[in-house]
Design an enzyme around this catalytic site. Structure first.
Site, PDB file in Angstrom:
ATOM      1  N   HIS A  95       0.833  -1.205   0.000  1.00 60.10           N
ATOM      2  CA  HIS A  95       0.000   0.000   0.000  1.00 60.10           C
ATOM      3  C   HIS A  95       0.864   1.249   0.000  1.00 60.10           C
ATOM      4  O   HIS A  95       2.072   1.188   0.242  1.00 60.10           O
ATOM      5  CB  HIS A  95      -0.902   0.030   1.242  1.00 60.10           C
ATOM      6  CG  HIS A  95      -0.158   0.138   2.545  1.00 60.10           C
ATOM      7  ND1 HIS A  95       0.514  -0.922   3.116  1.00 60.10           N
ATOM      8  CD2 HIS A  95       0.042   1.182   3.380  1.00 60.10           C
ATOM      9  CE1 HIS A  95       1.080  -0.549   4.246  1.00 60.10           C
ATOM     10  NE2 HIS A  95       0.828   0.741   4.431  1.00 60.10           N
ATOM     11  N   ASP A  97       0.483   4.959   1.997  1.00 65.90           N
ATOM     12  CA  ASP A  97      -0.342   5.531   3.062  1.00 65.90           C
ATOM     13  C   ASP A  97      -1.183   6.699   2.554  1.00 65.90           C
ATOM     14  O   ASP A  97      -0.691   7.551   1.810  1.00 65.90           O
ATOM     15  CB  ASP A  97       0.548   6.050   4.205  1.00 65.90           C
ATOM     16  CG  ASP A  97       1.351   4.930   4.859  1.00 65.90           C
ATOM     17  OD1 ASP A  97       0.890   3.777   4.838  1.00 65.90           O
ATOM     18  OD2 ASP A  97       2.437   5.232   5.389  1.00 65.90           O
ATOM     19  N   HIS A 250       4.783   0.249   0.333  1.00 73.65           N
ATOM     20  CA  HIS A 250       5.485  -0.547   1.328  1.00 73.65           C
ATOM     21  C   HIS A 250       4.558  -1.615   1.903  1.00 73.65           C
ATOM     22  O   HIS A 250       3.333  -1.528   1.758  1.00 73.65           O
ATOM     23  CB  HIS A 250       6.069   0.327   2.458  1.00 73.65           C
ATOM     24  CG  HIS A 250       5.049   1.126   3.201  1.00 73.65           C
ATOM     25  ND1 HIS A 250       4.532   2.319   2.726  1.00 73.65           N
ATOM     26  CD2 HIS A 250       4.429   0.912   4.391  1.00 73.65           C
ATOM     27  CE1 HIS A 250       3.658   2.808   3.584  1.00 73.65           C
ATOM     28  NE2 HIS A 250       3.564   1.965   4.597  1.00 73.65           N
ATOM     29  N   ARG A 265       5.048   5.772  14.336  1.00 77.09           N
ATOM     30  CA  ARG A 265       4.971   6.380  13.004  1.00 77.09           C
ATOM     31  C   ARG A 265       4.405   7.792  13.068  1.00 77.09           C
ATOM     32  O   ARG A 265       3.355   8.003  13.676  1.00 77.09           O
ATOM     33  CB  ARG A 265       4.093   5.529  12.083  1.00 77.09           C
ATOM     34  CG  ARG A 265       4.288   5.909  10.620  1.00 77.09           C
ATOM     35  CD  ARG A 265       3.422   5.085   9.703  1.00 77.09           C
ATOM     36  NE  ARG A 265       2.198   5.785   9.386  1.00 77.09           N
ATOM     37  CZ  ARG A 265       1.244   5.291   8.604  1.00 77.09           C
ATOM     38  NH1 ARG A 265       1.372   4.097   8.078  1.00 77.09           N
ATOM     39  NH2 ARG A 265       0.158   5.990   8.354  1.00 77.09           N
TER      40      ARG A 265
HETATM   41  C1  SIN Z   1       3.053   0.921   7.781  1.00 77.19           C
HETATM   42  O1  SIN Z   1       3.226   2.117   7.916  1.00 77.19           O
HETATM   43  O2  SIN Z   1       2.318   0.452   6.937  1.00 77.19           O
HETATM   44  C2  SIN Z   1       3.773  -0.034   8.709  1.00 77.19           C
HETATM   45  C3  SIN Z   1       5.156  -0.316   8.276  1.00 77.19           C
HETATM   46  C4  SIN Z   1       5.866  -1.224   9.231  1.00 77.19           C
HETATM   47  O3  SIN Z   1       5.337  -1.481  10.311  1.00 77.19           O
HETATM   48  O4  SIN Z   1       6.959  -1.675   8.919  1.00 77.19           O
END
Ligand code: SIN
Length: 275
Positions: A95, A97, A250, A265
């Site tokens: 995906h 974000d 990612h 995050r």
């Molecule tokens: C994400 O932001 O999708 C999570 C990425 C991760 O936990 O490595």
């Protein structure tokens, strides 16, 4: 500051930079590296939650995620959390974000807080490399097309996460999202052409049904599935990864059953996207 490529066409590992005490010049250099390579990895960082927030504000501002659990003391920080007894992780499919927002987030600064002994790596794919890999006929076909994105099928009370053991921890189930973006965008800073559709949030092309859209969507997604377009971030204590959502997809690997993984995050504010 020194940069070493992470993958053939994506990413850089940056050394000689402490994020907590970076000059404005170094910050500009780091931004440049993120715009160009899509994702940068920094090791050995000692970044407190407060310094994480300060860095994001210096970068250009924070978009608070509407769905992830927020850190109690620092609500600017979303927690990407998988407890020892949970089966499902967050972000476990490819995906980008916030593509469901009309003005999607620029990117994220992800800080490792608790890591499994092994596993829990994050994969990245470069959507400029994916676009470049398309044949000329497909490039001509998608020029000028737009796609519709939403998060409702993922986060709604009857959405994908509600069926899993992540359902209870998430927020925002009542929210409604719908955005349209060009299928091929130009990176706002570099001008590079990027494929801007993703398997998690893109529903269909404008003017087409999901069924009509799927064959072409699948072909576009396949272009990102090459070793040259991808890189893997193997997390260690002190690792911080910063990525550009316009340039990359990612996904977080879920291969550490019975162990805890907690990441902090902060999602960085972005700008409207144009073809
Ligand atoms: C994400 O932001 O999708 C999570 C990425 C991760 O936990 O490595």
């Amino acid at each position: 500051m020194k940069m070493t490529p992470l993958g053939e066409e994506i990413g850089a590992e940056v050394t000689g930079c402490q994020l907590a005490e970076m000059s404005d010049e170094a910050l500009d250099q780091l931004k440049e590296a993120v715009w160009e390579s899509g994702v940068v990895v920094l090791r050995g960082q000692d970044l407190s939650p407060q310094q994480h927030i300060e860095l994001a504000n210096r970068w250009g501002g924070i978009d608070i995620n509407n769905y992830f659990p927020l850190n109690g003391e620092h609500p600017e920080i979303a927690e990407v959390r998988k407890e020892k007894d949970q089966q499902t992780n967050i972000g476990g499919g490819w995906h980008t974000d916030h593509s469901y927002d009309q003005v999607p987030a620029m990117g994220s600064i992800l800080v490792a807080r608790t890591l499994p002994l092994k596993g829990g790596d994050t994969l990245f794919a470069h959507m400029g490399a994916a676009y470049d890999a398309l044949d000329e006929e497909t490039k001509a076909e998608i020029a000028g097309m737009r796609a519709v994105h939403s998060a409702d099928h993922i986060y709604a009370p009857d959405g994908a996460y509600a069926q899993t053991d992540q359902g209870k921890a998430l927020r925002g189930q009542e929210l409604k999202t719908l955005a349209t973006h060009p299928v091929v965008i130009r990176h706002p800073q570099t001008g590079r052409k990027l494929l801007y559709v993703n398997p998690a949030f893109t529903l269909h092309f404008e003017g087409q049904t999901r069924e009509e859209s799927l064959p072409l969507l699948q072909r576009l997604y396949a272009a990102a599935m090459t070793p040259e377009a991808q890189a893997r971030v193997v997390w260690k204590p002190g690792t911080v990864t910063i990525w550009d959502n316009r340039t990359t997809w990612h996904m977080a690997l879920n291969d550490y059953p019975g162990e805890e993984r907690i990441m902090h995050r902060i999602t960085l504010s972005g700008e409207a996207l144009a073809a």
